[in-house]
Each structure stands twice: as C-alpha cells, then as structure tokens.
Design an enzyme around this catalytic site. Structure first.
Site, PDB file in Angstrom:
ATOM      1  N   ASP A  20     -53.074  -4.929 -28.226  1.00 56.40           N
ATOM      2  CA  ASP A  20     -54.228  -4.160 -27.770  1.00 56.40           C
ATOM      3  C   ASP A  20     -55.476  -4.878 -28.263  1.00 56.40           C
ATOM      4  O   ASP A  20     -55.847  -4.767 -29.432  1.00 56.40           O
ATOM      5  CB  ASP A  20     -54.190  -2.722 -28.324  1.00 56.40           C
ATOM      6  CG  ASP A  20     -55.447  -1.954 -27.895  1.00 56.40           C
ATOM      7  OD1 ASP A  20     -55.528  -0.739 -28.185  1.00 56.40           O
ATOM      8  OD2 ASP A  20     -56.358  -2.564 -27.303  1.00 56.40           O
ATOM      9  N   HIS A 135     -65.710   7.967 -36.406  1.00 57.08           N
ATOM     10  CA  HIS A 135     -65.618   8.200 -34.960  1.00 57.08           C
ATOM     11  C   HIS A 135     -64.716   9.380 -34.619  1.00 57.08           C
ATOM     12  O   HIS A 135     -64.769   9.893 -33.500  1.00 57.08           O
ATOM     13  CB  HIS A 135     -65.071   6.965 -34.238  1.00 57.08           C
ATOM     14  CG  HIS A 135     -65.944   5.764 -34.339  1.00 57.08           C
ATOM     15  ND1 HIS A 135     -67.238   5.725 -33.861  1.00 57.08           N
ATOM     16  CD2 HIS A 135     -65.727   4.557 -34.908  1.00 57.08           C
ATOM     17  CE1 HIS A 135     -67.764   4.533 -34.110  1.00 57.08           C
ATOM     18  NE2 HIS A 135     -66.883   3.813 -34.754  1.00 57.08           N
ATOM     19  N   HIS A 174     -71.490   0.710 -35.866  1.00 58.52           N
ATOM     20  CA  HIS A 174     -71.142   1.591 -34.737  1.00 58.52           C
ATOM     21  C   HIS A 174     -71.683   2.996 -35.000  1.00 58.52           C
ATOM     22  O   HIS A 174     -71.812   3.416 -36.151  1.00 58.52           O
ATOM     23  CB  HIS A 174     -69.617   1.680 -34.576  1.00 58.52           C
ATOM     24  CG  HIS A 174     -68.965   0.380 -34.253  1.00 58.52           C
ATOM     25  ND1 HIS A 174     -68.467  -0.470 -35.227  1.00 58.52           N
ATOM     26  CD2 HIS A 174     -68.732  -0.250 -33.070  1.00 58.52           C
ATOM     27  CE1 HIS A 174     -67.947  -1.547 -34.656  1.00 58.52           C
ATOM     28  NE2 HIS A 174     -68.111  -1.454 -33.347  1.00 58.52           N
ATOM     29  N   TYR A 305     -65.044  -6.391 -40.283  1.00 57.61           N
ATOM     30  CA  TYR A 305     -63.899  -7.097 -39.712  1.00 57.61           C
ATOM     31  C   TYR A 305     -63.899  -8.593 -39.969  1.00 57.61           C
ATOM     32  O   TYR A 305     -62.940  -9.271 -39.626  1.00 57.61           O
ATOM     33  CB  TYR A 305     -63.818  -6.778 -38.212  1.00 57.61           C
ATOM     34  CG  TYR A 305     -63.808  -5.286 -38.007  1.00 57.61           C
ATOM     35  CD1 TYR A 305     -64.982  -4.584 -37.697  1.00 57.61           C
ATOM     36  CD2 TYR A 305     -62.660  -4.541 -38.255  1.00 57.61           C
ATOM     37  CE1 TYR A 305     -64.993  -3.202 -37.605  1.00 57.61           C
ATOM     38  CE2 TYR A 305     -62.656  -3.159 -38.160  1.00 57.61           C
ATOM     39  CZ  TYR A 305     -63.828  -2.492 -37.847  1.00 57.61           C
ATOM     40  OH  TYR A 305     -63.838  -1.116 -37.787  1.00 57.61           O
TER      41      TYR A 305
HETATM   42  C1  LIG Z   1     -65.157   2.169 -38.204  1.00 56.28           C
HETATM   43  C2  LIG Z   1     -65.710   1.379 -37.033  1.00 56.28           C
HETATM   44  O1  LIG Z   1     -66.937   1.954 -36.635  1.00 56.28           O
HETATM   45  O2  LIG Z   1     -66.019   0.069 -37.450  1.00 56.28           O
HETATM   46  C3  LIG Z   1     -64.713   1.366 -35.864  1.00 56.28           C
HETATM   47  C4  LIG Z   1     -65.193   0.543 -34.682  1.00 56.28           C
HETATM   48  C5  LIG Z   1     -64.318   0.748 -33.441  1.00 56.28           C
HETATM   49  C6  LIG Z   1     -64.647  -0.262 -32.344  1.00 56.28           C
HETATM   50  C7  LIG Z   1     -63.863   0.029 -31.078  1.00 56.28           C
HETATM   51  N1  LIG Z   1     -64.129  -0.989 -30.036  1.00 56.28           N
HETATM   52  C8  LIG Z   1     -63.558  -2.288 -30.388  1.00 56.28           C
HETATM   53  C9  LIG Z   1     -63.755  -3.331 -29.288  1.00 56.28           C
HETATM   54  C10 LIG Z   1     -63.224  -4.672 -29.764  1.00 56.28           C
HETATM   55  N2  LIG Z   1     -64.103  -5.754 -29.356  1.00 56.28           N
HETATM   56 ZN   LIG Z   2     -68.068  -0.035 -37.233  1.00 57.17          ZN
END
Ligand SMILES: CC(O)(O)CCCCCNCCCN
Ligand SMILES: [Zn+2]
Length: 668
Positions: A20, A135, A174, A305
């Site tokens: 994924d 989230h 985010h 990340y």
């Molecule tokens: C805790 C947090 O806010 O870091 C989680 C972020 C989720 C991002 C979902 N989309 C990811 C798209 C990959 N390119």
């Molecule tokens: Zn984040």
C-alpha cells in the site's frame, strides 16, 4: 523536577503486511530510530523513565464510539484477508493483528505522561508512540491513526484532574482533523494546527482544514488552523506563526496544561512535508511553550518519516524539555509571501475572538474558492518512485549544533571575588580591558556613584560576562548602583568588546538610553510607560505603554509580537536585561520575560537591577535558573491605545525588521 520519557518497544511490533504505497512510510524503525538516538546522546539517561500502559475501554470511549472500539477489538483475530477487508473502510491507514494492542499502549502512554505531570512527579515529558493519533475520529481510523492519543489525554486530564483549559499544539505537517472535530465546539480546549494544505490539494484534502475553520458555537475562536499553501517553509516561517498567532492566543487562553501533537514530518528531509525547517527549530518551538501552564507540557509523537531528521528533531525536543540552553538559530530569513498570507488570513479569521488581534490590520482576504477541488489523477496517489529521493534531490542539512549542557553555576549574583578598584586594575593589566576603556568606563560611572563602587561594579560585570562567554556560568544577575548607566555602559563598552551582538532590553522609565549604534553591535529595545527618546537608529526601539509596564497584557503583546521576533532576527551573542527602578512590571510578567529571553544567545542573559531591589531577586534568580515562570492570571485586553500603538509601531518597524511582518501583499 525532571522530564518523563515513555517508550515501550512493544509498540514497534506491528507493520504493513501488504502493498500500500500510501502507508509504507509508517514503519517500526520510526520508533527505534528515535529512541536509540536518545540513548546514544545520553538524553534518555537524563529523563525519568515512565512505563507505558494500555488505555482502558473507558478511557478510549472518552473520544471514540462503542461500535468503533468493538470493531477494532476484533482485529487481533482476523486473517490477513479480513484485515485487508476491514482496512478498506478507512483512509490511508492499515491494520495488523497487533495494532490494537499497540494503539492501546500508545494512548495509555500519553495518559501515563499526564499522570506524571499532574501529580508533580515530573515537570514535563514526551511519549514516543505508534500508531499516531491526531487523524483518528470518533468512529473511524485514518492516516495511520487508530485511537486519538492526544484527544483522549485532553479529556482524561479534564475529567481526572479538573483541568479547566487545555492547549493542544499540533506541529505535525498534517492537519489533525480528528482533534479538530473532537473539540471544535469546546471552548475549554484550544486546538492549534499548521499543516501542508496547498489550497486543499494536499492530503487529507479537507475544506475544513483552511484558516476559516475557527470552531463552532461556544467553541468559536478556539480552533486555529494555519494552512501552508507552499512547500519549503523554513524556520522563520514557523517562528513568525508562533510569535504572531499561537503565542499571543496561548497566553490569552492561559491553559492549565499544554499537550503537543509532536509530529516531526514538518522538518527538512521528510517525504510527506517537503519543508525546510531544521531539526533545531523544535528546540525553540518547545521552549516557547514551556512557560505556559507553569511548565506542564506533555508531548506525544505523531508523524515523522525521515529517520535521520526525525531522530535529530526528537533529540532537540527532549534536550529542551530537560532545560538545556538552546542552539542559536542562524541567519533567519524573512518569512515567505505565502507564509505571510497564511499568517494574515489566520489573524484576520480570529480577529473577532482574540483581544491581541483587536487592533490588527484588517486588509481584505482573498476569496476562498467554494467550488470542490478537482484533483488531477496523478495528484490523487502520486506514483511511488523506486526511491522517494530519486523523484526530488535528496535533502541534506547540517547536523544540529552540539548544545552545551547547563553550566555548573547557571545563575551567579555578582561574584564578590573581584572587589574594589584593584579589580579593575587587575582587569586592565590582565588585558581584559584596554586602559582607554577603563577610563571611559570610569567616567561613565563616576557620575553615577563614587569612584569605588562604580569601578567595582564595572569589574564585576566584566568578570560575570567573561564567565558567561566561557560557559562557566549560564547567566547572571548583577545589582548595580545605577541601572540605566550600567546598562548603557555595559552595552556600549563592556559587551561589545566581547560579543558580536548584544540585545539590550530595558524595562521601565529611564533617560539616557537612546544610545545610537550605527554598526548594530547592540540592539536596544526599551519598554516603558513614557515616550522614549525618539528613534534615531534602526537599533534603538522605544516601545511605549501608556498604561505603563504594569499593564501585563500590553507588556506581553510587546514581548511576543515585537521583542521575540526582533530577537530572533537579530540573533544576539548576549542578552542584557535592565530593570529600571520603579518599573512597575509584575513578578509573573518579569519571570515570563526572563524565561522567553533565555531562548536567545544560548541562554546567556545578564540581568541588571537596582541594588535596592532585593525583593525582586528571588523571582529573578528562579527564572534565571530555568524554573517555569508562574502562570500569568487571566489577561484582559490590552488598553486600546496601547494595542493600537503596538500594531502601528510593528507596521513602521517591519521595513527594517522582516520578522515583524504579518501580512502578505495579497491581491484579492
Ligand atoms: C501522523 C501523521 O499525520 O503523520 C499521519 C500522516 C498520514 C498521511 C496519509 N497520506 C500518505 C500519502 C503517502 N504519500
Ligand atoms: Zn503528519
């Protein structure tokens, strides 16, 4: 009191079991990289280790619905196919047989932090947890999150400890929509979030992530969104938002507890954020929150990340929680136009709710397009390159500077080993002070006091500062016969001899301070109740509070909206804080000022006070030692004319000082 660290390797024991692209970045190594960096740097050993625990059903139900909890409870017994099926109903999240266990540990870890802080076992702390939380919503998992760790902690603190007001600061890149939904009609929880938005083109693509979501009903004003509409935001963009939006609101809100959704994907190198702020910025973001709520600050890991920048950012945060001096932030630039637009929009949207914004400029805002955005196909799910970096050049940044540990003697009151005139002779013979300087200093002082103690004072000040610059002591407090004279002579002669830039902050009425430096070796900010001498130089800034320095809300607005941005832009090697006689500034405000100024010059602050102000020595020394300042009582609105004058002054100064800007050139 110490700093708690909650970590349990059990939370590394789940991972993505299928392909994924959206979820592959959320790996167990995020936790191990963070924890191992704390161990390697010796920081974990300086923390109070607090065990994780599983959140109970009741605690999870503070935020989530029973049917959601019951559904998640079934996941440990699911087959791989069932888990995939179960996951499909949610967005950008994955399940694993062990994730329910880890999600309870993640939520429980933050509750353990809240207990340790609220019972006074520690002053502050951080929980290294996964899965993250901000989230997840009442009835749904989302964005790698299962239970909303920080939202549960806020409700828990209110229920168990009667906490009245909770500030949640979400510096993850985010938008924590789960937190926003949870508290949007609740005036007892102020939620602040900045997030990559790009006019709704960035995940989670929510219209309600924009700056005009201010909260609902009685919660209006208690939800602050700052959307970043471009990538590449830097340290100066982040600090501007803290100084001109978050901090004034946070101080006005006067929280009893601060919770941080500490996501580090807002740092340079992160594939999600694509921002350019360096890891040491988190030392300052943490510091700027540490004088709120009497220092009760609880940070919970959210995102992050890039394992290198994540580990560095976590270390910077923990080292600041421990009270170590901060690194100087080198060459801050002007906030970018896009950041200024976001800043201006957030301030305008909240103008009616916050007294610090009552007098803010109110230029028209651009139309927010209400039409639903059309994501181009590739924007929906960017094709994963083999190597994330290969799509863009791999970001590199310098290792954060080694931060000095707290000096042995962090605050010293005028060492009396250098006494009398001979001290000065010793200094001059030792070459520390050229003879010409000795004479200049002497005539500065002789008019203030008789030769003896003036000379003694000079030599003592010089000794104090030398010890500071060799980091033998962190900061100092000097009682002098004449504060105004001492401050000016120190700035003019002593300090500029030893450091490249001195930030001189004078509090209270005094004359003779409009000392003009054209070379910028000293920046004088004079906060007083009467007109300072008129401004002849960029480096002499009189700030007048008609109600005097006793008007805490006006004083605080001058500190947060003027002094802090100026200090960051000026980046001094030493801070000199002169408290003029009868300044009228309250002890709480005085301690907050010292606490905030310690963020500059690696904490090298020299406080000068009138010899007869013994009463103020205790509160001053306590603040210099890094004890959290007493919370300020509820702040009223600054007196109208002061609020207005401060905004006008800021607008006038921003031509010279970029960090004072709060408005972009928005062609509407
Ligand atoms: C805790 C947090 O806010 O870091 C989680 C972020 C989720 C991002 C979902 N989309 C990811 C798209 C990959 N390119
Ligand atoms: Zn984040």
């Amino acid at each position: 009191m110490g700093t708690a660290l909650v970590y349990d390797e059990e939370m590394t024991k789940y991972k993505l079991l299928w392909v994924d692209p959206a979820c592959k970045i959320e790996v167990p190594e995020r936790l191990t990289a963070s924890y191992e960096a704390l161990v390697r740097s010796g920081l974990s050993g300086r923390c109070v280790s607090v065990p994780a625990r599983q959140a109970s059903d009741a605690e999870i139900l503070l935020v989530h619905s029973e049917e959601y909890l019951e559904a998640v409870k079934k996941t440990p017994y699911m087959t791989l196919e069932d888990l995939k099926e179960f996951t499909l109903q949610y967005g950008d999240v994955y399940f694993h047989p062990n994730i329910y266990h880890c999600a309870k540990l993640a939520a429980g870890s933050v509750l353990q932090l809240v207990d340790s802080i609220m019972t006074g076992k520690v002053r502050n702390g951080i929980a290294l947890v996964r899965p993250p939380g901000h989230h997840s919503m009442r009835g749904a998992a989302n964005g790698f999150c299962v239970f909303n760790n920080v939202a549960i902690a806020a409700r828990y603190a209110k229920q168990k400890y009667g906490v009245k007001r909770v500030l949640i600061v979400d510096w993850d890149i985010h938008h924590g929509q789960g937190v926003q939904y949870c508290f949007e009609d609740d005036p007892s929880v102020l939620y602040f979030s900045w997030h990559r938005y790009e006019h709704q083109k960035f995940w989670p693509h929510l219209r309600e992530s924009d700056y005009d979501s201010v909260g609902k009903g009685s919660g209006a004003g208690f939800n602050i969104n700052v959307p970043w509409n471009k990538v590449g935001m830097e340290n100066s963009d982040y600090l501007s938002v803290f100084c001109h939006v978050l901090l004034p609101a946070a101080y006005e809100f006067c929280p009893d507890l601060v919770l941080v959704c500490a996501g580090f994907d807002s740092a340079i190198g992160d594939p999600e954020g694509e921002m350019c702020a360096t890891p040491d910025i988190f030392a300052h973001l943490t510091h700027l929150l540490m004088n709120l709520a009497g220092g009760k600050l609880c940070a919970a890991l959210e995102g992050g990340y890039n394992l290198t920048s994540l580990a560095q950012s976590v270390c910077q945060t923990v080292q600041t929680l421990l009270g170590d001096p901060l690194p100087r932030l080198a060459n801050l630039r002007s906030p970018c136009i896009s950041a200024l637009e976001s800043l201006q929009c957030a301030r305008s949207a909240h103008r009616q709710y916050w007294s610090f914004l009552k007098h803010a400029a109110n230029p028209p805002l651009p139309e927010i397009s209400t039409k639903p955005i059309k994501l181009a196909k590739e924007e929906e799910e960017p094709a994963e390159t083999a190597e994330e970096e290969s799509s863009g050049e791999a970001k590199v940044w310098p290792e954060p500077p080694q931060r000095s540990c707290p000096p042995v003697c962090s605050a010293s009151v005028l060492p009396d080993d250098v006494a009398g005139a001979d001290g000065l002779k010793r200094l001059s013979t030792s070459g520390a002070l050229q003879p010409r300087l000795v004479n200049k200093l002497k005539n500065h002082f002789t008019k203030a006091a008789d030769d003896g103690d003036a000379v003694a004072t000079i030599s003592r000040l010089h000794t104090l500062m030398e010890k500071m610059l060799t980091n033998e002591i962190g900061n100092g407090l000097a009682l002098v016969p004449d504060v105004a004279a001492a401050t000016m002579c120190f700035a003019q002669d002593l300090a500029s001899d030893l450091v490249d830039r001195v930030l001189v902050v004078c509090v209270g009425n005094a004359t003779g301070l409009n000392y003009v430096t054209t070379d910028g070796r000293a920046l004088v900010v004079h906060i007083s109740g009467e007109d300072g001498e008129e401004r002849k130089s960029k480096y002499y800034i009189p700030v007048r509070l008609k109600q005097g320095c006793g008007d805490t809300s006006g004083f605080l607005q001058a500190v947060l909206g003027l002094l802090l941005p100026l200090g960051y832009e000026y980046d001094p090697g030493l801070v000199l804080l002169g408290r003029m006689p009868e300044s009228g500034v309250g002890d709480g405000m005085w301690q907050q000022l010292i606490g905030l100024l310690r963020g500059f010059a690696k904490g090298h602050t020299l406080v000068l006070m009138q010899a007869n102000e013994e009463a103020c020595m205790g509160p001053t020394a306590s603040a210099l030692l890094g004890h959290p300042a007493a919370p300020l009582q509820e702040l009223g609105a600054p007196f109208p004319q002061d609020g207005d004058a401060l905004e006008r002054l800021r607008e006038r100064l921003q031509a010279d000082w970029k960090m004072l800007q709060t408005t972009g050139r928005m062609d509407c």
